[in-house]
Motif scaffolding. Structure first.
Motif, short mmCIF file in Angstrom:
data_model
loop_
_atom_site.label_atom_id
_atom_site.label_comp_id
_atom_site.label_asym_id
_atom_site.label_seq_id
_atom_site.Cartn_x
_atom_site.Cartn_y
_atom_site.Cartn_z
N HIS A 176 0.86 -1.20 0.00
CA HIS A 176 0.00 0.00 0.00
C HIS A 176 0.89 1.24 0.00
O HIS A 176 1.97 1.23 0.61
CB HIS A 176 -0.89 -0.01 1.25
CG HIS A 176 -1.99 1.00 1.21
ND1 HIS A 176 -1.80 2.32 1.57
CD2 HIS A 176 -3.29 0.90 0.82
CE1 HIS A 176 -2.95 2.97 1.44
NE2 HIS A 176 -3.86 2.15 0.98
N PRO A 177 0.45 2.33 -0.65
CA PRO A 177 1.27 3.55 -0.65
C PRO A 177 1.63 4.04 0.75
O PRO A 177 2.75 4.51 0.99
CB PRO A 177 0.40 4.55 -1.39
CG PRO A 177 -0.49 3.74 -2.26
CD PRO A 177 -0.75 2.47 -1.50
N LEU A 178 0.70 3.96 1.68
CA LEU A 178 0.96 4.48 3.03
C LEU A 178 2.07 3.71 3.72
O LEU A 178 2.96 4.30 4.36
CB LEU A 178 -0.32 4.44 3.86
CG LEU A 178 -1.43 5.39 3.43
CD1 LEU A 178 -2.65 5.22 4.32
CD2 LEU A 178 -0.94 6.84 3.47
N THR A 179 2.05 2.37 3.61
CA THR A 179 3.10 1.58 4.26
C THR A 179 4.41 1.68 3.50
O THR A 179 5.49 1.61 4.11
CB THR A 179 2.67 0.11 4.37
OG1 THR A 179 2.26 -0.37 3.08
CG2 THR A 179 1.51 -0.04 5.34
N ALA A 180 4.36 1.89 2.20
CA ALA A 180 5.60 2.04 1.42
C ALA A 180 6.30 3.35 1.77
O ALA A 180 7.53 3.42 1.80
CB ALA A 180 5.29 1.99 -0.07
N ARG A 181 5.53 4.41 2.03
CA ARG A 181 6.13 5.72 2.33
C ARG A 181 6.94 5.69 3.61
O ARG A 181 7.90 6.45 3.77
CB ARG A 181 5.03 6.77 2.44
CG ARG A 181 4.45 7.19 1.09
CD ARG A 181 3.40 8.25 1.21
NE ARG A 181 2.61 8.34 0.00
CZ ARG A 181 1.30 8.41 -0.06
NH1 ARG A 181 0.59 8.37 1.08
NH2 ARG A 181 0.68 8.49 -1.23
#
Length: 306
Positions: free
Chosen positions: A230-235
């Motif tokens: 997910h973008p949030l966890t990747a950030r």
């Protein structure tokens, strides 16, 4: 459960631990996540000298079929595993080592940077295999520290498949790298453009990758590293969006070409594939590559063993 013994003829491994079942991945990921903030990675750190062995491994044919669908392997009717699939079978053993307290790199955020596979013959999907995994070394990298993980599959007394993977833990390095910061930026640009790398010119396919590719591959491989989901966890780990698994990208490329029964496969994951995105697959002779515009994501080659 496990039994311990000292392996014959393997001086680089202190202990062999034989498991009676594949480790459960969810608890390992939870343990690795809990320990990650306390890890202080460095190339000279100690690492576990344990060789994990899982005997009598049989293939779940439904799971194999799901993997083949996600990676683009067509139904050939042949009773043979894709050349990348033993990596998936052995992944729980690698996770058991990398999620442990003795492993010095944080599990969360580890990036798969390369793999070399040697398949000595085709592996039947209905076969029974012994899998073994150990950490071979920790080596310095300009962006952190890499672990070298070796996996072998045996059919009876013979090794039929083996691989050598590198996993990068990104972190600030010593004063020497600070002095080379600008050189590193230039080198990274050259690597992403593929300078000095023999690359195929013929574009064979274009793929539009959805934002769910990482989640779909995680479901069939068990690799639920949050940088892929997910973008949030990747950030949290410095990526603007989720990135595709390196092993999905190489499997997807190999699904587009014939691979000899006895083969050596090499792939380097040069730049992350952000999701969603559009990429092109190129191939010529033994070489293949994956690009997104001018950015080089992956280079590799397939050669028949003599």
């Amino acid at each position: 459960m496990h039994t311990d013994n000292h392996p014959a003829g393997d001086p680089g491994t202190a202990t062999t631990r034989t498991l009676t079942a594949p480790p459960a991945l969810a608890p390992l990921l939870a343990r690795g996540a809990a320990l990650s903030p306390f890890k202080r990675p460095r190339a000279g750190a100690g690492f576990p000298r344990t060789r994990l062995v899982l005997p009598e491994v049989r293939i779940d044919l439904a799971r194999l079929a799901a993997y083949e669908r996600v990676c683009g392997f067509g139904a050939t009717g042949e009773d043979a595993l894709p050349v990348t699939y033993p990596h998936v079978l052995a992944f729980p053993l690698a996770m058991r080592l990398m999620a442990g307290r003795a492993f010095p790199l944080p599990l969360l955020g580890l990036v798969h940077t390369s793999i070399e596979i040697t398949r000595h013959r085709a592996l039947a999907a209905t076969g029974t295999y012994e899998l073994a995994v150990h950490v071979e070394d920790l080596v310095p990298h300009r962006r952190g520290t890499e672990a070298v993980v070796v996996t072998r599959a045996r059919d009876g007394e013979r090794t039929v498949w083996e691989s050598r993977s590198t996993y990068l833990a990104r972190h600030r390095t010593d004063q020497e790298q600070k002095q080379e910061k600008e050189e590193g930026k230039e080198e990274e640009g050259r690597r992403e453009r593929g300078a000095g790398v023999r690359q195929p010119d013929a574009v064979r396919a274009e793929w539009r990758l959805g934002g769910d590719v990482g989640r779909r591959y995680a479901a069939v491989s068990g690799d639920r590293n949050p940088i892929h989901l997910h973008p949030l966890t990747a950030r949290v780990f410095g990526f603007p969006r989720a990135i595709a698994h390196g092993m999905w990208t190489v499997a997807r490329c190999l699904a587009e070409r014939p691979v000899p029964a006895a083969a050596h496969v090499r792939a380097e994951f040069r730049a992350p594939v952000l999701l969603p995105s559009t990429v092109t697959y190129a191939a010529g002779g033994p070489a293949f590559a994956l690009r997104g515009g001018e950015r080089l994501h992956l280079t590799g080659e397939v050669r028949e063993l003599a």
